[in-house]
Design an enzyme around this catalytic site. Sequence first.
Site, PDB file in Angstrom:
ATOM      1  N   GLU A 262       1.401   2.664   3.875  1.00 54.04           N
ATOM      2  CA  GLU A 262       0.631   4.005   3.073  1.00 54.04           C
ATOM      3  C   GLU A 262       1.323   5.052   2.641  1.00 54.04           C
ATOM      4  OE1 GLU A 262      -3.482   6.538   4.070  1.00 54.04           O
ATOM      5  OE2 GLU A 262      -2.179   5.699   5.512  1.00 54.04           O
TER       6      GLU A 262
ATOM      7  N   TYR B 251     -11.823   7.675   5.459  1.00 52.87           N
ATOM      8  CA  TYR B 251     -11.225   6.463   5.171  1.00 52.87           C
ATOM      9  C   TYR B 251     -11.308   5.202   5.948  1.00 52.87           C
ATOM     10  CZ  TYR B 251      -7.717   8.644   1.987  1.00 52.87           C
ATOM     11  OH  TYR B 251      -7.343   9.209   0.770  1.00 52.87           O
TER      12      TYR B 251
ATOM     13  N   HIS C 249       1.267   4.988  -2.245  1.00 54.14           N
ATOM     14  CA  HIS C 249       0.703   5.997  -3.139  1.00 54.14           C
ATOM     15  C   HIS C 249       2.114   7.009  -3.538  1.00 54.14           C
ATOM     16  CE1 HIS C 249      -3.188   4.980  -2.076  1.00 54.14           C
ATOM     17  NE2 HIS C 249      -3.059   5.199  -0.737  1.00 54.14           N
TER      18      HIS C 249
ATOM     19  N   HIS D 180     -10.280   0.916  -1.337  1.00 54.61           N
ATOM     20  CA  HIS D 180      -9.759   2.292  -0.828  1.00 54.61           C
ATOM     21  C   HIS D 180     -10.639   3.587  -1.092  1.00 54.61           C
ATOM     22  CE1 HIS D 180      -6.942   5.270   0.463  1.00 54.61           C
ATOM     23  NE2 HIS D 180      -5.883   4.319   0.834  1.00 54.61           N
TER      24      HIS D 180
ATOM     25  N   HIS E  15      -5.556   0.544   6.075  1.00 58.87           N
ATOM     26  CA  HIS E  15      -5.466   1.050   7.066  1.00 58.87           C
ATOM     27  C   HIS E  15      -5.971   0.466   8.445  1.00 58.87           C
ATOM     28  CE1 HIS E  15      -7.325   3.923   3.995  1.00 58.87           C
ATOM     29  NE2 HIS E  15      -5.984   4.233   4.180  1.00 58.87           N
TER      30      HIS E  15
ATOM     31  N   HIS F 229       0.937  -1.235  -0.052  1.00 55.61           N
ATOM     32  CA  HIS F 229       0.090   0.169   0.009  1.00 55.61           C
ATOM     33  C   HIS F 229       0.981   1.390   0.099  1.00 55.61           C
ATOM     34  CE1 HIS F 229      -3.443   2.190   2.234  1.00 55.61           C
ATOM     35  NE2 HIS F 229      -3.036   3.015   1.343  1.00 55.61           N
TER      36      HIS F 229
ATOM     37  N   ALA G 220      -4.839   8.258  -3.599  1.00 53.92           N
ATOM     38  CA  ALA G 220      -6.179   8.025  -3.196  1.00 53.92           C
ATOM     39  C   ALA G 220      -7.126   9.179  -3.184  1.00 53.92           C
ATOM     40  CB  ALA G 220      -6.234   7.063  -2.073  1.00 53.92           C
TER      41      ALA G 220
ATOM     42  N   ARG H 176       2.718  12.197   7.766  1.00 54.94           N
ATOM     43  CA  ARG H 176       4.010  12.453   7.321  1.00 54.94           C
ATOM     44  C   ARG H 176       4.923  12.682   8.467  1.00 54.94           C
ATOM     45  NH1 ARG H 176       3.086  14.826   1.212  1.00 54.94           N
ATOM     46  NH2 ARG H 176       1.111  13.641   0.910  1.00 54.94           N
TER      47      ARG H 176
END
Length: 344
Positions: free
Chosen positions: A284, A194, A8, A178, A223, A6, A72, A290
């Site tokens: 993710e 989410y 992105h 997702h 998640h 997972h 996403a 972050r």
Amino acid sequence: MYIDSHAHFTTVPRALKQWRERQIAEFEEHGRHLTADVPDISDDELDEALRTGPLALQTEHGIDAALLSPIAGLMAHHYGDQETSIVWSRLSNDLIHRACGLHPGSFIGVCQLPQSPGGTIDASVRELRRCVRELGFVGCNLNPDPSDGYWQAPPITDPYYYPLYAEMVELGVPAMVHSSMSANPAVHGSCAHYLNADTTAFMQLCQSDLFKEFPGLRLILPHGGGVVPYHWDRFQGVLYDQGRGDLLDLIGDNVFFDTCVYGQRGMQLLLDTVPAGNLLFASEMIGAVRGTDPATGRRYDDTRSLLDAARDLSATNRAAIASGNALRVFPRLAAALETRGIGN
């Protein structure tokens, strides 16, 4: 070997996001479709976006390969119409293909689908087929709420989705269920919508007979499955009350959870609750969180360190979660890794 199931490409060059903004404005202000001209993004720009973003962190966290998909939150299927989504999805998927081509030893593609509220599923079937057969992708992301926060679509167990599921089984690719951004101002995107979507999709699956219709279908709940691990016994009790039987029998070899849980207590709960055979390592990255945890000094999305620190996890189960389960759930993955020389 650690395979991140997972990931992105959220650090895409600004030109891609600007193109999307123009596409949305063109439709909303003038009712017109922006032409499908590709944004002017050079390989050097793309490489810089990868090296300073996901590739750097992937190396730092000891991840051998990542299944890379478009952002996403920017799928945003509620914007425009079916044609809007088709053009945007194709453009986004083509950029992922370019990114994987620049770093074939690190990334393998997963596509977004051109879903649209009120649209047919046929466009998603066609784009999935193109991405798998022509671009070498190994999976897709399926939005359970194309209305993005208003839940105006049928459940993912509805026959509406059956043509897509039939194609997934035939091609040998799973879907990560997702959601995208929340257009509902009352519902926060990554921390509410989410997790709501993960939980809602799980209950839809448990109350259906979808896997009797498609026994080879495999779906991944990201998640950590939303609130499912925390309320496992609540779900189990309700399903017993409904006469549907044991929860583990219902998810079987069809429903999987990823490890995108950003604290040690949460990771341990996930590992203690969900069978190891139904867990896929994932981060993710780079995604909703972050920053760095001030209590530990590590990035929140460094899920490998959390998995490494978990208690009472056998070497066999650890290896299964790290990569073995991903190789089983993504049937096309082993060949893709071999072609790229990953894991040798």
